[in-house]
Design a protein around this motif. Structure first.
Motif, mmCIF file in Angstrom:
data_model
loop_
_atom_site.group_PDB
_atom_site.id
_atom_site.type_symbol
_atom_site.label_atom_id
_atom_site.label_comp_id
_atom_site.label_asym_id
_atom_site.label_seq_id
_atom_site.Cartn_x
_atom_site.Cartn_y
_atom_site.Cartn_z
ATOM 1 N N GLU A 109 0.832 -1.204 0.000
ATOM 2 C CA GLU A 109 0.000 0.000 0.000
ATOM 3 C C GLU A 109 0.866 1.253 0.000
ATOM 4 O OE1 GLU A 109 -3.691 2.054 2.465
ATOM 5 O OE2 GLU A 109 -2.593 0.402 3.372
ATOM 6 N N GLU A 110 1.945 1.244 0.790
ATOM 7 C CA GLU A 110 2.851 2.397 0.795
ATOM 8 C C GLU A 110 3.393 2.658 -0.606
ATOM 9 O OE1 GLU A 110 6.019 2.119 3.682
ATOM 10 O OE2 GLU A 110 4.637 2.119 5.363
ATOM 11 N N LYS A 111 3.832 1.606 -1.292
ATOM 12 C CA LYS A 111 4.380 1.777 -2.637
ATOM 13 C C LYS A 111 3.297 2.243 -3.603
ATOM 14 C CE LYS A 111 6.975 -0.405 -6.315
ATOM 15 N NZ LYS A 111 7.671 -1.589 -6.780
ATOM 16 N N PHE A 112 2.108 1.647 -3.509
ATOM 17 C CA PHE A 112 1.008 2.006 -4.397
ATOM 18 C C PHE A 112 0.618 3.471 -4.231
ATOM 19 C CE2 PHE A 112 -3.642 2.379 -5.050
ATOM 20 C CZ PHE A 112 -3.688 2.115 -6.413
ATOM 21 N N LYS A 113 0.542 3.916 -2.992
ATOM 22 C CA LYS A 113 0.052 5.265 -2.736
ATOM 23 C C LYS A 113 1.124 6.343 -2.873
ATOM 24 C CE LYS A 113 -4.012 4.070 -0.151
ATOM 25 N NZ LYS A 113 -4.763 4.183 1.090
ATOM 26 N N THR A 114 2.398 5.994 -2.660
ATOM 27 C CA THR A 114 3.445 7.010 -2.746
ATOM 28 C C THR A 114 4.277 6.891 -4.015
ATOM 29 O OG1 THR A 114 5.160 5.712 -1.622
ATOM 30 C CG2 THR A 114 3.654 7.032 -0.229
ATOM 31 N N GLY A 115 4.239 5.718 -4.664
ATOM 32 C CA GLY A 115 5.033 5.506 -5.860
ATOM 33 C C GLY A 115 6.514 5.315 -5.589
ATOM 34 N N PRO A 177 -3.836 -2.495 -7.095
ATOM 35 C CA PRO A 177 -5.162 -2.148 -6.584
ATOM 36 C C PRO A 177 -6.205 -3.213 -6.893
ATOM 37 C CG PRO A 177 -4.875 -1.121 -8.702
ATOM 38 C CD PRO A 177 -3.596 -1.901 -8.401
ATOM 39 N N SER A 178 -5.823 -4.352 -7.462
ATOM 40 C CA SER A 178 -6.795 -5.312 -7.991
ATOM 41 C C SER A 178 -7.807 -5.830 -6.974
ATOM 42 C CB SER A 178 -6.075 -6.497 -8.649
ATOM 43 O OG SER A 178 -5.260 -7.162 -7.717
ATOM 44 N N CYS A 179 -7.410 -5.996 -5.723
ATOM 45 C CA CYS A 179 -8.346 -6.538 -4.726
ATOM 46 C C CYS A 179 -9.044 -5.457 -3.929
ATOM 47 C CB CYS A 179 -7.609 -7.478 -3.777
ATOM 48 S SG CYS A 179 -7.192 -9.061 -4.551
#
Length: 180
Positions: A109-115, A177-179
């Protein structure tokens, strides 16, 4: 992703499958369960540390049914003492531990939201949880490929007592974000 597909093939009908929060909980959404499977998971609030205590209670309530607890190493860290209780009570619970040396879902989630990959407080040192389980009276094995899961499940079913299957993951597969 191959893990959840192999797991679906390994489950027996009429079992009890207890899933913890985090990635194991997300994977449960895309796992096919056999007929008659009772699936329990901490919905809505996603409370970590649910699976072992719930599996213990399920096995006490339905000793004739196969009980499998699916959890990550982060959740296990919160409830490690429950391994001892399951062993002391001589409960044939299969603990399926997914170990990515992190709070994997939070890291993703950290990687997904912050890139970025500037993680804060989510990575663990490598720990061999099967050694810990064996010290508590469990049988156990480590799985490094999804194709090894079926043989590990048969080994667990043949055990006279609790058994831990530790699945080592590199953490590169993400449910974001798939799930969600």
């Amino acid at each position: 992703i191959a893990l959840h597909m192999e797991l679906g093939k390994c489950l027996k009908k009429d079992g009890i499958f207890v899933v913890d929060a985090g990635n194991p909980g997300a994977w449960a959404h895309i796992t096919e369960f056999p007929e008659g499977t009772t699936c329990m998971k901490p919905v809505n609030f996603g409370n970590m540390g649910f699976a072992l205590g719930a599996a213990l209670g399920c096995k006490e309530a339905a000793p004739e049914r196969e009980v499998i607890a699916l959890l990550g190493d982060g959740s296990l860290g919160m409830t490690l003492g429950e391994l001892e209780t399951i062993s002391r009570e001589k409960l044939n619970v299969i603990v399926l531990l997914v170990n990515d040396d992190a709070y994997g879902n939070i890291k993703q989630e950290e990687k997904f939201k912050t890139g970025t990959e500037n993680y804060i407080g989510v990575e663990f040192p490598p720990i061999d949880y099967v050694d810990i389980a064996k010290a508590l009276g469990y049988g156990g094995t480590i799985v490094r490929k999804a194709s090894e899961l079926a043989a590990a499940m048969e080994q667990a079913r043949a055990a006279e007592g609790p058994f831990m299957i530790e699945v080592k993951l590199d953490g590169s597969y993400t449910v974001w974000p798939s799930c969600f």
